[in-house]
Design an enzyme around this catalytic site. Structure first.
Site, short mmCIF file in Angstrom:
data_model
loop_
_atom_site.label_atom_id
_atom_site.label_comp_id
_atom_site.label_asym_id
_atom_site.label_seq_id
_atom_site.Cartn_x
_atom_site.Cartn_y
_atom_site.Cartn_z
N ASP A 168 -9.80 28.13 73.25
CA ASP A 168 -9.02 28.18 72.63
C ASP A 168 -9.36 28.21 70.97
OD1 ASP A 168 -7.16 25.61 73.04
OD2 ASP A 168 -8.22 25.23 70.98
N GLU B 239 -1.62 27.81 71.40
CA GLU B 239 -2.33 27.97 71.78
C GLU B 239 -4.40 28.19 71.79
OE1 GLU B 239 -3.93 25.09 71.95
OE2 GLU B 239 -5.41 24.76 70.42
N ASP C 190 2.98 31.62 64.71
CA ASP C 190 3.23 32.69 65.78
C ASP C 190 2.17 33.62 65.33
OD1 ASP C 190 5.16 30.09 66.69
OD2 ASP C 190 6.76 31.42 65.93
N ASN D 59 -0.84 25.37 61.52
CA ASN D 59 0.18 25.00 61.79
C ASN D 59 0.82 24.60 60.18
OD1 ASN D 59 1.16 26.31 63.60
ND2 ASN D 59 1.54 24.95 65.15
N1 GTP Z 1 3.08 28.26 65.36
C1 GTP Z 1 2.39 27.44 67.28
N2 GTP Z 1 2.05 26.56 67.19
C2 GTP Z 1 2.29 26.48 68.52
C3 GTP Z 1 2.50 26.84 69.26
N3 GTP Z 1 1.96 26.86 70.58
C4 GTP Z 1 1.25 25.40 70.52
N4 GTP Z 1 1.90 25.30 68.62
C5 GTP Z 1 0.93 24.09 68.01
O1 GTP Z 1 -0.85 24.05 67.87
C6 GTP Z 1 -1.30 22.82 67.78
C7 GTP Z 1 -2.18 22.04 69.30
O2 GTP Z 1 -2.12 20.98 68.47
P1 GTP Z 1 -4.01 20.82 69.15
O3 GTP Z 1 -3.37 19.82 70.64
O4 GTP Z 1 -4.07 19.35 68.93
O5 GTP Z 1 -5.64 20.86 68.88
P2 GTP Z 1 -6.24 21.57 67.83
O6 GTP Z 1 -5.56 21.50 67.06
O7 GTP Z 1 -6.19 23.81 67.86
O8 GTP Z 1 -7.50 21.40 67.98
P3 GTP Z 1 -8.51 21.44 68.39
O9 GTP Z 1 -8.58 22.49 69.80
O10 GTP Z 1 -9.26 20.90 68.70
O11 GTP Z 1 -9.63 22.21 67.62
C8 GTP Z 1 0.00 21.67 68.12
O12 GTP Z 1 -0.44 21.64 66.36
C9 GTP Z 1 1.07 22.78 68.67
O13 GTP Z 1 2.23 22.50 67.84
C10 GTP Z 1 3.38 28.31 69.27
O14 GTP Z 1 3.53 28.80 69.75
N5 GTP Z 1 3.43 28.39 67.84
#
Ligand code: GTP
Length: 531
Positions: free
Chosen positions: A397, A441, A414, A405
């Protein structure tokens, strides 16, 4: 499946069977209504001809009798004898042998008044020869014949008259006026000669015609219409025919028996031809059906079987990939072969499309890594392959990606995801491990035949490789670059050897990595020993 009358083979059998029945019936009808009646008409014509031939033969015998009578009646000695002038005439000319030689039964000399003046002949009952001056005494047997002739004497022309007599016996009669040899008159009387239609005469007629002959006298009217009368048996045609008789109240009937050889031969030939035609028809129709079956119906049903199997195959497999058309159909040079080859080309096209679709459905469009579907399917497949092999998995992860983002925008996010994916691929290059993007992610790595210790080392390598990419992450509270948290486990450490248990364990390890400060690798071991 095609059933009942809609089946092609049944329809063809029904049509051709009907055709056969119609053709054979037509042949039988032709035999019954055209050929047999024609043969029978021909038989009737033949019977008529044969009866006429017998009658002609009888007439010839009567003509001979007439000629004989005429000779005697136009003889000067007879002319003198009837006038009582030739005293030795009777002794010189008549004897039993003479009558037998001439096949005559009776000679009667009538005088100018029509009275019998001299009677000579052989009594058919007693075979006794008699010679008298009147039809009386020993010649009384001749009286009925004399009586039946007397009324017509006056009408007899100079050339004479011959006719048939039916009573008292069937016989031929010839009568001529007694004249001088130079045919000069006046008439001095008449000479009558009778020949019985007896066995000797019928034998002669049989010899002359080659047919059995029977001539019978019977009371008039027993054969009503005087027409030819036919009676058919299997091998012969009994024909009878009325013969003109000058005896009032009596008829002469001529009977014969004509062999039906021609009719039988004709019918047998026709029936033989008929049987052969019917047999030939049956053979031709059988052959047509056989050809139809082998040339058309068998490949057709093969095609139907193939396409219905495709339907089953298509519904039980992903993306409708179809199998090959049977080669026995593909190699045919006829229309079925063409159809099979066209079909195969369509199948190839569809299979290519299906493969592309399948590949796309198993791929993450952003990073081009395998997606969760592919990951799950491969995991299930690996687990199913054997209980012995150790299988490890990692869950990866990106740390604080939301903040990334938020800081750089979604598009930059992306790009970051793509770079992280490439970095991971590069670090595990040549291992044969499956790296998949299993969430936004979140990534997962499947490591077949890999122990937990080895997997943990690869996890660390992977984490380090991404860190070394140095993707600036200013918003991260714990590093200036993008980092990863990794949870590792293996089937030996999971609660059960199942996909759910394995991934749950990996998730627990990942959670522990996050909880312990992120940018690190944690592995899950039994029992709950998280290091
Ligand atoms: N740019 C982009 N962002 C994505 C995609 N899929 C998921 N995300 C973003 O990934 C983020 C995941 O956030 P969280 O689940 O809070 O995880 P995190 O911010 O990495 O926090 P931790 O995992 O606790 O470190 C979200 O803001 C989603 O919008 C994608 O395909 N592209």
């Amino acid at each position: 499946m095609t059933s009942g009358f809609h089946s092609l083979i049944r329809r063809f059998v029904a049509y051709l069977g009907t055709l056969l029945v119609v053709a054979v019936s037509a042949l039988f009808l032709i035999d019954h209504f055209v050929f047999a009646p024609a043969l029978m008409r021909e038989e009737v014509a033949l019977a008529n001809k044969e009866l006429l031939r017998i009658e002609n033969s009888l007439n010839q015998n009567r003509a001979a009798l007439m000629a004989h009578v005429r000779d005697w009646a136009h003889w000067d000695d007879t002319y003198e004898f009837i006038q009582g002038q030739h005293t030795t005439y009777a002794d010189a000319n008549f004897s039993k042998e003479m009558f037998e030689d001439l096949h005559t039964q009776l000679m009667v000399f009538f005088d100018a008044e029509g009275a019998p003046a001299f009677v000579a002949g052989i009594d058919p009952e007693t075979n006794a020869y008699s010679l008298c001056t009147r039809a009386m005494g020993p010649c009384e047997w001749a009286e009925p014949m004399v009586k039946s002739v007397r009324p017509i004497l006056a009408d007899v022309p100079d050339s004479g008259l011959s006719f048939n007599l039916a009573h008292p016996r069937a016989s031929l009669a010839a009568i001529a006026p007694i004249l001088r040899t130079d045919r000069q008159g006046p008439r001095k009387g008449w000479l009558l000669t009778i020949r019985l239609i007896d066995a000797r005469l019928t034998n002669l007629l049989e010899e002359q015609t080659g047919l059995p002959v029977q001539i019978l006298a019977q009371p008039a009217g027993s054969q009503s219409d005087h027409q030819i009368n036919l009676q058919r048996s299997d091998d012969a045609l009994r024909s009878s025919h009325y013969l003109r008789s000058d005896t009032p109240g009596y008829d002469l009937i001529l009977n014969t028996r004509i062999p039906r050889d021609r009719f039988k031969a004709g019918t047998e030939t026709f029936r033989y031809a008929l049987s052969w035609t019917a047999a030939l028809l049956i053979a031709v129709i059988g052959l047509v059906l056989l050809l139809l079956f082998t040339v058309v119906l068998r490949p057709l049903s093969q095609f139907i079987r193939f396409t219905s199997n495709q339907h089953t195959f298509e519904s039980t497999t992903n993306f409708g990939e179809l199998s090959r058309v049977p080669s026995s159909l593909l190699i045919r040079k006829d229309e079925f072969g063409k159809l099979a080859r066209h079909f195969q080309r369509m199948i190839n096209r569809q299979n290519n499309q299906a493969k592309t679709l399948k590949a796309l459905s198993m791929q993450d469009p952003l990073t081009t890594l395998p997606n969760r579907r592919k990951y799950d399917a491969t995991l299930e497949q690996q687990l199913a392959e054997g209980d012995e092999k150790e299988l490890s998995a990692m869950m990866v992860d990106i740390d604080h990606f939301k903040k990334y983002n938020d800081q750089y925008g979604h598009q930059a996010g992306d790009v970051c995801l793509v770079k992280v994916a490439e970095g991971m691929q590069k670090s595990l290059e040549g291992t044969g491990f499956l790296i998949a993007r299993t969430g936004g992610e979140e990534f997962s790595v499947l490591m077949p035949n890999t122990s937990l210790d080895v997997a943990t080392r690869y996890a660390e390598k992977l984490r380090k490789a991404v860190e070394e990419l140095a993707l600036i992450h200013e918003a991260s509270p714990m590093a200036s670059v993008v980092t990863l948290s990794v949870g590792v486990t293996s089937t030996r450490e999971a609660e059960t050897r199942s996909a759910t248990a394995l991934m749950r364990s990996a998730d627990k390890a990942l959670y522990a990595a996050k909880a312990n400060g992120r940018n690190r690798v944690f592995c899950y071991r039994k029992p709950e020993a998280v290091v």
